[in-house]
Design an enzyme around this catalytic site. Structure first.
Site, PDB file in Angstrom:
ATOM      1  N   ARG A  61      11.072   9.376   6.419  1.00 23.60           N
ATOM      2  CA  ARG A  61      11.093   7.986   5.950  1.00 23.60           C
ATOM      3  C   ARG A  61      12.149   7.219   6.746  1.00 23.60           C
ATOM      4  O   ARG A  61      13.207   7.760   7.095  1.00 23.60           O
ATOM      5  CB  ARG A  61      11.432   7.911   4.462  1.00 23.60           C
ATOM      6  N   HIS A  62      11.847   5.963   7.038  1.00 27.05           N
ATOM      7  CA  HIS A  62      12.777   5.127   7.791  1.00 27.05           C
ATOM      8  C   HIS A  62      14.144   5.052   7.115  1.00 27.05           C
ATOM      9  O   HIS A  62      14.285   5.267   5.906  1.00 27.05           O
ATOM     10  CB  HIS A  62      12.211   3.713   7.951  1.00 27.05           C
ATOM     11  N   GLY A  63      15.164   4.728   7.896  1.00 30.40           N
ATOM     12  CA  GLY A  63      16.502   4.531   7.349  1.00 30.40           C
ATOM     13  C   GLY A  63      16.564   3.287   6.478  1.00 30.40           C
ATOM     14  O   GLY A  63      15.604   2.513   6.369  1.00 30.40           O
ATOM     15  N   GLN A  64      17.706   3.104   5.847  1.00 31.62           N
ATOM     16  CA  GLN A  64      17.881   1.947   4.961  1.00 31.62           C
ATOM     17  C   GLN A  64      17.568   0.658   5.725  1.00 31.62           C
ATOM     18  O   GLN A  64      18.057   0.421   6.824  1.00 31.62           O
ATOM     19  CB  GLN A  64      19.318   1.892   4.457  1.00 31.62           C
ATOM     20  N   SER A  65      16.733  -0.185   5.103  1.00 29.50           N
ATOM     21  CA  SER A  65      16.328  -1.434   5.745  1.00 29.50           C
ATOM     22  C   SER A  65      16.983  -2.621   5.045  1.00 29.50           C
ATOM     23  O   SER A  65      17.542  -2.500   3.947  1.00 29.50           O
ATOM     24  CB  SER A  65      14.806  -1.588   5.698  1.00 29.50           C
ATOM     25  N   GLU A  66      16.879  -3.768   5.692  1.00 26.88           N
ATOM     26  CA  GLU A  66      17.407  -4.994   5.100  1.00 26.88           C
ATOM     27  C   GLU A  66      16.724  -5.292   3.773  1.00 26.88           C
ATOM     28  O   GLU A  66      17.338  -5.833   2.850  1.00 26.88           O
ATOM     29  CB  GLU A  66      17.206  -6.150   6.086  1.00 26.88           C
ATOM     30  N   GLY A  67      15.448  -4.928   3.671  1.00 26.16           N
ATOM     31  CA  GLY A  67      14.727  -5.145   2.416  1.00 26.16           C
ATOM     32  C   GLY A  67      15.150  -4.202   1.312  1.00 26.16           C
ATOM     33  O   GLY A  67      15.008  -4.521   0.128  1.00 26.16           O
ATOM     34  N   ARG A 121      11.322  -1.443  11.189  1.00 27.85           N
ATOM     35  CA  ARG A 121      12.277  -0.483  10.634  1.00 27.85           C
ATOM     36  C   ARG A 121      11.927   0.957  11.008  1.00 27.85           C
ATOM     37  O   ARG A 121      12.814   1.804  11.127  1.00 27.85           O
ATOM     38  CB  ARG A 121      12.393  -0.648   9.115  1.00 27.85           C
ATOM     39  N   GLU A 149       3.372   0.699   6.270  1.00 30.01           N
ATOM     40  CA  GLU A 149       3.746   0.510   4.864  1.00 30.01           C
ATOM     41  C   GLU A 149       2.560  -0.011   4.053  1.00 30.01           C
ATOM     42  O   GLU A 149       1.632  -0.643   4.599  1.00 30.01           O
ATOM     43  CB  GLU A 149       4.917  -0.482   4.787  1.00 30.01           C
ATOM     44  N   LYS A 160       8.065 -13.371  -8.415  1.00 29.86           N
ATOM     45  CA  LYS A 160       6.680 -12.949  -8.625  1.00 29.86           C
ATOM     46  C   LYS A 160       6.514 -11.464  -8.301  1.00 29.86           C
ATOM     47  O   LYS A 160       5.791 -10.748  -8.998  1.00 29.86           O
ATOM     48  CB  LYS A 160       5.752 -13.786  -7.742  1.00 29.86           C
TER      49      LYS A 160
END
Length: 316
Positions: A61-67, A121, A149, A160
């Site tokens: 899994r990708h590293g920590q993202s801005e999201g 990411r 994703e 929302k």
């Protein structure tokens, strides 16, 4: 008076033990021969040996993202353009080091081949992973849109989206489809196509040219949490209920499918039962992984999923 001589039969004879070039067959006629009952066996026998299966399929899994740290980022930046944080870069580099340590243990001719989601990411995670490898150790990289994703829609409204995710928990994580987006069931459909491509690549040895084939090839899928869980669900034929019991990967986390004694991929070769239980595997799923650990490709586990009682209520 014309005297007709009797017509003598031709001396030519049918040579049933010759081929069309007149070459003698040395094998005797055997109507019970498997090759006569299944002609494809003759074709298979003439084929070269199949390439060795890659030793491992490593899911990352990708590293920590801005999201991951600011859900508001999705309201300003398209999901495919969300990048890694500084911590996410560190997680990617550390994961690359763990992969190198794993695949280099006990072999000198090891290599890695990457499939990567086209999101920013995951591409950045790939670059972080790559810092652990010399160019000659990387057999190739393929950008694969089918392991992207789950699509949550386009620009996301923060409030929302909170409502939508709460609704998904009530509706069911697998079947709930986000407006203008996908459900996990939709992801399952495209992962099915990717799985067939991956298996074909494995069967034809796409990762290694002839003469350079080694059983120490390793495939790395750089993707997203839900997508990787769906991949495992599809590969091991888990049910929807079993999928919904799984926990997410950590950012920069990995799970290793490794060939066992018979050549099939099992999670129990590298991981412990305790680790897999923490990931969400049930007792039945663990028993199947134990079987996968010793089984051969093409064999079926007839004892797995013998859970009719979960579908029918009339059994005593």
């Amino acid at each position: 008076m014309v005297c007709l001589s009797p017509v003598r039969p031709s001396r030519a004879r049918i040579r049933c033990c010759e081929d069309t070039l007149g070459r003698q067959h040395t094998r005797r006629w055997n109507p019970t021969s498997p090759e006569l009952q299944f002609p494809e066996l003759l074709y298979r026998a003439s084929m070269p040996l199949p390439p060795p299966r890659p030793r491992r399929i490593i899911l990352v899994r990708h590293g920590q993202s801005e999201g991951n740290v600011d859900e508001g980022a999705y309201t300003r930046v398209p999901d495919p353009r969300i990048g890694l944080t500084s911590q996410g870069w560190e997680e990617a580099v550390a994961c690359g080091q763990r992969i190198r340590e794993l695949v280099s243990t006990g072999s000198d001719d090891w290599k890695v081949y990457f499939y990567v989601s086209p999101y920013r990411r995951t591409l950045e995670t790939l670059r972080g992973l790559g810092k652990a490898f010399e160019p000659e150790r990387i057999a190739g990289v393929r950008e694969e849109p089918r392991i992207r994703e789950q699509d949550f829609g386009n620009f996301q409204d923060r409030e929302k989206m909170r409502v939508e995710k709460a609704t998904r928990r009530r509706y069911g994580r697998f079947f709930y489809r986000f407006p203008n987006g996908e459900s996990a069931a939709d992801v399952y459909d495209r992962i099915t196509g990717f799985r067939e491509t991956l298996r074909a690549d494995i069967d034809i040895g796409r990762f290694q040219p002839p003469g350079q084939r080694s059983p120490n090839m390793n495939i790395v899928l750089v993707s997203h949490g839900l997508t990787l869980r769906v991949f495992l669900m599809r590969w091991y034929k888990w049910t929807v209920e079993q999928f919904e019991g799984l926990n997410n990967f950590d950012n920069g986390g990995m799970l290793v499918m490794q060939t066992g004694e018979g050549g099939r991929y099992s999670l129990l070769v590298h991981h412990t039962e305790e680790e897999l239980e923490a990931f969400g595997l049930t007792d039945d799923m663990l028993k199947d992984q134990l079987w996968q650990k010793t089984a051969k490709p093409g064999e079926l586990n007839y004892n797995f999923m013998r859970n009719e009682q979960s579908f029918f209520t009339h059994f005593v």
